[in-house]
Design a protein around this motif. Structure first.
Motif, mmCIF file in Angstrom:
data_model
loop_
_atom_site.group_PDB
_atom_site.id
_atom_site.type_symbol
_atom_site.label_atom_id
_atom_site.label_comp_id
_atom_site.label_asym_id
_atom_site.label_seq_id
_atom_site.Cartn_x
_atom_site.Cartn_y
_atom_site.Cartn_z
ATOM 1 N N GLU A 180 30.193 20.376 29.432
ATOM 2 C CA GLU A 180 30.710 19.203 28.926
ATOM 3 C C GLU A 180 29.762 18.039 29.246
ATOM 4 O O GLU A 180 30.169 17.495 30.701
ATOM 5 N N GLY A 181 29.189 17.448 28.392
ATOM 6 C CA GLY A 181 28.720 16.197 28.409
ATOM 7 C C GLY A 181 27.294 15.651 28.216
ATOM 8 O O GLY A 181 26.231 17.013 28.306
ATOM 9 N N PRO A 182 26.454 15.321 28.767
ATOM 10 C CA PRO A 182 24.989 15.175 28.888
ATOM 11 C C PRO A 182 24.616 15.849 29.536
ATOM 12 O O PRO A 182 24.870 15.872 31.224
ATOM 13 N N ALA A 183 23.195 16.652 29.750
ATOM 14 C CA ALA A 183 22.332 17.310 30.896
ATOM 15 C C ALA A 183 21.241 17.096 30.758
ATOM 16 O O ALA A 183 20.810 16.566 29.145
ATOM 17 N N TYR A 184 20.676 16.868 31.789
ATOM 18 C CA TYR A 184 18.850 16.417 31.489
ATOM 19 C C TYR A 184 17.627 17.677 32.681
ATOM 20 O O TYR A 184 18.236 18.466 33.487
ATOM 21 N N VAL A 185 16.955 18.161 31.704
ATOM 22 C CA VAL A 185 16.542 19.061 32.269
ATOM 23 C C VAL A 185 14.412 18.669 32.080
ATOM 24 O O VAL A 185 13.996 18.487 30.947
ATOM 25 N N HIS A 186 13.929 18.161 33.032
ATOM 26 C CA HIS A 186 12.817 17.598 33.414
ATOM 27 C C HIS A 186 11.847 18.843 33.559
ATOM 28 O O HIS A 186 11.426 18.799 34.386
ATOM 29 N N VAL A 187 10.846 19.327 32.399
ATOM 30 C CA VAL A 187 10.331 20.854 32.795
ATOM 31 C C VAL A 187 8.679 20.234 32.776
ATOM 32 O O VAL A 187 8.328 19.325 32.394
ATOM 33 N N HIS A 188 8.083 20.551 34.031
ATOM 34 C CA HIS A 188 6.910 20.402 34.145
ATOM 35 C C HIS A 188 5.627 21.234 33.116
ATOM 36 O O HIS A 188 5.578 22.740 33.401
ATOM 37 N N ALA A 189 4.704 21.137 33.164
ATOM 38 C CA ALA A 189 4.131 21.505 31.406
ATOM 39 C C ALA A 189 3.062 21.094 31.434
ATOM 40 O O ALA A 189 1.954 20.073 30.941
ATOM 41 N N PRO A 190 1.477 22.474 32.124
ATOM 42 C CA PRO A 190 -0.064 21.567 32.249
ATOM 43 C C PRO A 190 -0.101 21.186 30.837
ATOM 44 O O PRO A 190 0.153 22.019 29.953
ATOM 45 N N CYS A 191 -0.916 20.427 29.868
ATOM 46 C CA CYS A 191 -1.740 20.047 28.810
ATOM 47 C C CYS A 191 -3.372 20.792 29.453
ATOM 48 O O CYS A 191 -3.771 20.072 30.281
ATOM 49 N N THR A 192 -3.729 21.189 28.864
ATOM 50 C CA THR A 192 -5.272 22.227 29.236
ATOM 51 C C THR A 192 -5.727 21.055 28.786
ATOM 52 O O THR A 192 -6.991 21.006 29.272
ATOM 53 N N PRO A 193 -6.292 20.557 27.830
ATOM 54 C CA PRO A 193 -7.709 19.080 27.560
ATOM 55 C C PRO A 193 -6.934 18.067 28.394
ATOM 56 O O PRO A 193 -7.948 17.089 28.982
ATOM 57 N N GLY A 194 -5.839 17.663 28.254
ATOM 58 C CA GLY A 194 -5.315 16.550 29.088
ATOM 59 C C GLY A 194 -5.789 16.427 31.083
ATOM 60 O O GLY A 194 -5.643 15.470 30.884
ATOM 61 N N TRP A 195 -5.629 18.060 31.437
ATOM 62 C CA TRP A 195 -5.761 17.934 32.289
ATOM 63 C C TRP A 195 -7.211 18.115 32.965
ATOM 64 O O TRP A 195 -7.229 18.468 34.476
ATOM 65 N N GLY A 196 -7.664 18.934 32.068
ATOM 66 C CA GLY A 196 -8.722 19.785 31.881
ATOM 67 C C GLY A 196 -9.151 20.527 33.330
ATOM 68 O O GLY A 196 -9.731 20.892 33.710
ATOM 69 N N ILE A 197 -8.311 21.666 32.706
ATOM 70 C CA ILE A 197 -8.040 22.967 33.220
ATOM 71 C C ILE A 197 -8.723 24.046 32.417
ATOM 72 O O ILE A 197 -8.180 23.646 30.606
ATOM 73 N N ALA A 198 -9.024 25.067 32.390
ATOM 74 C CA ALA A 198 -9.288 26.612 31.822
ATOM 75 C C ALA A 198 -7.540 27.239 31.296
ATOM 76 O O ALA A 198 -6.993 26.477 31.701
ATOM 77 N N SER A 199 -7.984 27.671 29.648
ATOM 78 C CA SER A 199 -6.380 27.882 28.871
ATOM 79 C C SER A 199 -5.521 28.983 29.630
ATOM 80 O O SER A 199 -4.785 29.148 30.012
ATOM 81 N N GLU A 200 -6.792 29.646 31.033
ATOM 82 C CA GLU A 200 -6.162 30.621 31.678
ATOM 83 C C GLU A 200 -4.868 30.744 32.801
ATOM 84 O O GLU A 200 -4.981 31.319 33.467
ATOM 85 N N LYS A 201 -5.644 29.505 33.409
ATOM 86 C CA LYS A 201 -5.308 28.748 34.373
ATOM 87 C C LYS A 201 -4.147 27.941 34.560
ATOM 88 O O LYS A 201 -3.726 27.221 35.451
ATOM 89 N N SER A 202 -4.183 27.643 33.174
ATOM 90 C CA SER A 202 -2.023 26.619 33.211
ATOM 91 C C SER A 202 -1.519 26.957 34.022
ATOM 92 O O SER A 202 -0.717 26.309 34.546
ATOM 93 N N ILE A 203 -0.944 28.595 34.079
ATOM 94 C CA ILE A 203 0.288 28.553 34.461
ATOM 95 C C ILE A 203 -0.551 29.166 36.594
ATOM 96 O O ILE A 203 0.838 27.981 37.088
ATOM 97 N N GLU A 204 -0.739 28.452 37.048
ATOM 98 C CA GLU A 204 -1.402 28.987 38.241
ATOM 99 C C GLU A 204 -1.299 27.685 38.545
ATOM 100 O O GLU A 204 -0.952 27.029 39.418
ATOM 101 N N VAL A 205 -1.960 26.767 37.837
ATOM 102 C CA VAL A 205 -1.734 25.320 37.798
ATOM 103 C C VAL A 205 -0.599 24.596 37.642
ATOM 104 O O VAL A 205 -0.315 24.257 39.113
ATOM 105 N N ALA A 206 0.105 24.770 37.337
ATOM 106 C CA ALA A 206 2.120 24.430 36.795
ATOM 107 C C ALA A 206 1.919 24.971 38.801
ATOM 108 O O ALA A 206 2.649 24.349 39.103
#
Lengths: 324, 373
Positions: free
Chosen positions: A231-257
């Motif tokens: 009850e009340g405010p809750a905050y979740v900060h989820v780290h999520a890769p951006c393939t073009p922004g980070w310069g990673i291959a599409s299939e590497k997204s989860i590996e990098v995370a």
């Protein structure tokens, strides 16, 4: 504020099971893959890039929330790719507002639901990217937390303004190359360290704050579930890769995370009623260099700057997990 | 310092180079389509010319930072588009009230609200003039080519310094993102607001001719008091004095209006014998010029008045033209400069608006004008 790995055994889960939090035995929020809702409320067919980390965060959060939820959304990548003309990926009521006020509009929605007596049946989730949360939306978020609205704010953090073409934000890590922190003769990239938003939020004294990663989906969903239940405010900060922004291959997204967590660049914890608890401790601490090497945005970094980052991570690691 | 010579540049980059040429050494901004390239370019370029780029947490921060920087003695600029422009409004009024010379670039996109981030429009024209609360006056320029993104940025700095007023470069997505050949001169004429004598008692006392007071700079011995409250000529608040308020606010407006003839620039094409005068600005004016040429071929005496300066508005010229020709206003909005033209013309004004993110085509304009006959 310090995140501690060891919670005294007398700290019990305040939910029905009453299990010790130290052993992470609270069953109310334990999720098993087979328990996960098969319904999709964030529909496929949106325009996210292949390998987009943020869309995973959207999709999983809605799986936990179910259909009785109202979503408010700040301007950002996820707003744009989820609502391409003439379609929408949202199978729940959704309102996109200006960049700076996802949390403020969520406050209004929540207060109105309260006034109508519907608060028990409907949840409110506000989404914002890292720019929309730690920079321009900071004031609106802080106000909403301070007023104590019963809603969940989920910040999907891809560590820059990706929607407008990769500009640095307050959440961009040290050394990263973006179009407004370009490396070159006069600069080595982003000069500042990532703003510690989860702890800034926790300083508001709200009941629940958590960090998560799309590479740890069950952990993330458990946290969203918990966030929705308090009850009340809750905050979740989820780290999520951006393939073009980070310069990673599409299939590497989860590996990098995953490597971000395993190297200590991102730590998974939750702060429940002021009590911190690490939810995942990497069995082997990987060197930061391994994480950096996978991404173009860090490619220009010299040993000197990598050392700075490694030292920064080591300090936080020692603080959280102790020396080892 | 700035790039010189013949180049093939994007409009936003030409604008950024214009700023460097004009002596701008500070840029504070926030990413927003379609103006982001100005910030991106200056993030790379300013450190190389001894300047500073900072990315702010939002547009309120951006405009506040450039106001601070100018009072610290550095020429400063920010660039944005519709939503960010809306956030800047309070401090635009502050800059007008405190007579802070700053340049604000607005690369306009379709509004209201988030609207069409990647499409051109001219929907923020009246907002530039009247967006902040209270009475004040500003200067707004409208470029129609990549060359002018450079030239008019320099001009905007010079005007803002000369009249100590926030000055707007009201570009649109077309000129911002278009790439064209440009000729960038080695040397450009620049102007910096002259500083007053130190220790003076009346820092905000205007020059009786231009109505503009001399400038001061923090940290160089001026203990100047800068406030958005109504202030007297010492700069001290005088909020309950009707006379002080009236004198100050009248002067803020009059320093622009009385100098209007010196500020205003227009382009006149085939106006001498024109029976139909097209009135356009920004990217639309290029379609309009093509239309005028086509209309002339077809035997219609058409002309084009292209507004380079939007505000102060060329009232006298419009009144003169209205006495002898039909007026047709072309705009990428539902009627903003139209109202200014109607106010001055005191007769029926024809209007061809186009919104949605597409430019008027010369053929559409020709058809519209022919139908007037």
């Amino acid at each position: 504020m310090k995140v501690v790995a060891d919670i005294p055994s007398y700290v019990k889960c305040r939910h029905v099971c009453g299990a010790s939090l130290a052993a992470n035995r609270c069953f109310k929020f334990r999720l098993n893959v087979k328990d996960v809702n098969e319904e999709e409320y964030f529909a496929p067919g949106h325009r996210g890039c292949a390998g987009c980390g943020c869309t995973i965060a959207m999709r999983l959060a809605l799986k936990v929330a179910g259909k009785n939820v109202i979503v408010t959304h700040a301007t950002g990548c996820m707003e744009v790719i989820s609502s391409p003309y003439p379609e929408t990926a949202w199978r729940v009521p959704w309102i996109h507002v200006a960049f700076e006020n996802s949390a403020a509009v969520a406050s209004g929605v929540e207060a109105a639901l309260k006034a109508l007596g519907k608060k028990d049946r409907v949840k409110v989730i506000a989404f914002g990217g890292d720019g929309g949360t730690v920079d321009i939306g900071f004031q609106a978020l802080s106000g909403a937390l301070e007023r104590g609205h019963d809603f969940v704010y989920i910040c999907y953090d891809n560590e820059a303004y990706m929607n407008t073409g990769i500009q640095r934000s307050g959440s961009t890590p040290y050394g990263a190359s973006t179009t407004t922190s370009p490396p070159g003769k006069e600069s080595f990239g982003n000069k500042t360290f990532k703003k510690d938003m989860p702890h800034i939020v926790a300083a508001h004294g709200i009941p629940y704050v958590a960090t998560a990663s799309v590479a740890f989906p069950l952990d993330y969903m458990e946290k969203v579930k918990k966030a929705l239940s308090v009850e009340g405010p809750a905050y979740v900060h989820v780290h999520a890769p951006c393939t073009p922004g980070w310069g990673i291959a599409s299939e590497k997204s989860i590996e990098v995370a995953r490597l971000a967590v395993d190297s200590g660049m991102w730590i998974l914890y939750e702060i429940e009623n002021g009590k911190s608890r690490v939810t995942y401790k990497p069995t082997v601490k990987k060197p930061v260099k391994e994480y950096l090497r996978m991404q173009k945005r860090f490619r220009h970094l010299t040993e000197e700057h990598i050392d700075v980052l490694q030292r920064y991570v080591d300090e936080r690691w020692a603080e959280v997990f102790g020396e080892d | 310092m700035h790039m010189a010579g013949v180049r093939f540049l994007q409009g936003n980059i030409a604008c950024a180079e214009g700023a460097i040429a004009a002596g701008c050494r500070f840029f504070a901004g926030y990413p927003i389509t379609p103006s982001t390239e100005v910030a991106e370019w200056l993030a790379q370029r300013l450190p190389k010319v001894g300047g500073v780029f900072i990315q702010m947490e939002d547009e309120i921060g951006s405009i506040s930072a450039i106001i601070g920087a100018r009072w610290a003695g550095v020429k400063a600029m920010t660039a944005t588009s519709g939503p960010g422009f809306s956030l800047m409004m309070e401090n635009i009024g502050f800059a007008a009230m405190t007579e802070t010379p700053i340049v604000i670039v607005n690369v306009q996109r379709g509004g209201p609200s988030t609207g069409q981030p990647t499409m051109p429009a001219s929907g923020d024209i009246m907002q530039a003039r009247f967006g902040s609360h209270g009475d004040y006056a500003i200067i707004a320029l409208s470029p129609n080519s990549v060359q002018e993104m450079f030239d008019l940025t320099v001009e905007a700095f010079n005007l803002s310094e000369r009249y100590r007023v926030p000055t707007f470069l009201m570009a649109d997505e077309i000129v911002g993102h278009m790439r064209e050949k440009v000729v960038l001169p080695e040397e450009v004429e620049t102007f910096t607001a002259p500083l007053s004598k130190k220790g003076a008692r009346y820092y905000f006392k205007p020059d009786p001719k231009t109505l503009v007071p001399k400038m001061q700079v923090f940290g160089r011995g001026y203990n100047v008091h800068v406030t958005g409250l109504t202030h007297d000529e010492r700069g001290y608040p005088a909020t309950n004095d009707a006379k002080v308020h009236a004198r100050l606010v009248r002067r803020l407006v009059e320093k622009i209006e009385k100098n209007a003839d010196k500020i205003i620039k227009v382009e006149e094409h085939h106006l001498d014998d024109a029976e139909v005068v097209l009135i356009a600005y920004g990217a639309v004016s290029r379609s309009a010029l093509a239309a005028v040429r086509e209309l002339r071929k077809r035997g219609i005496k058409a002309g084009l008045l292209r507004l380079v300066t939007l505000f102060p508005f060329p009232e006298k010229l419009l009144a003169k033209l209205a006495r002898r020709a039909k007026l047709v206003v072309l705009e990428m909005n539902l009627g903003q400069i139209l109202r200014e033209v109607q106010r001055c013309a005191k007769r029926d004004v024809h209007f061809l608006p186009k919104i949605g993110g597409e430019l008027h085509t010369p053929r559409e304009i020709v058809k519209f004008v022919e139908a007037l006959k």
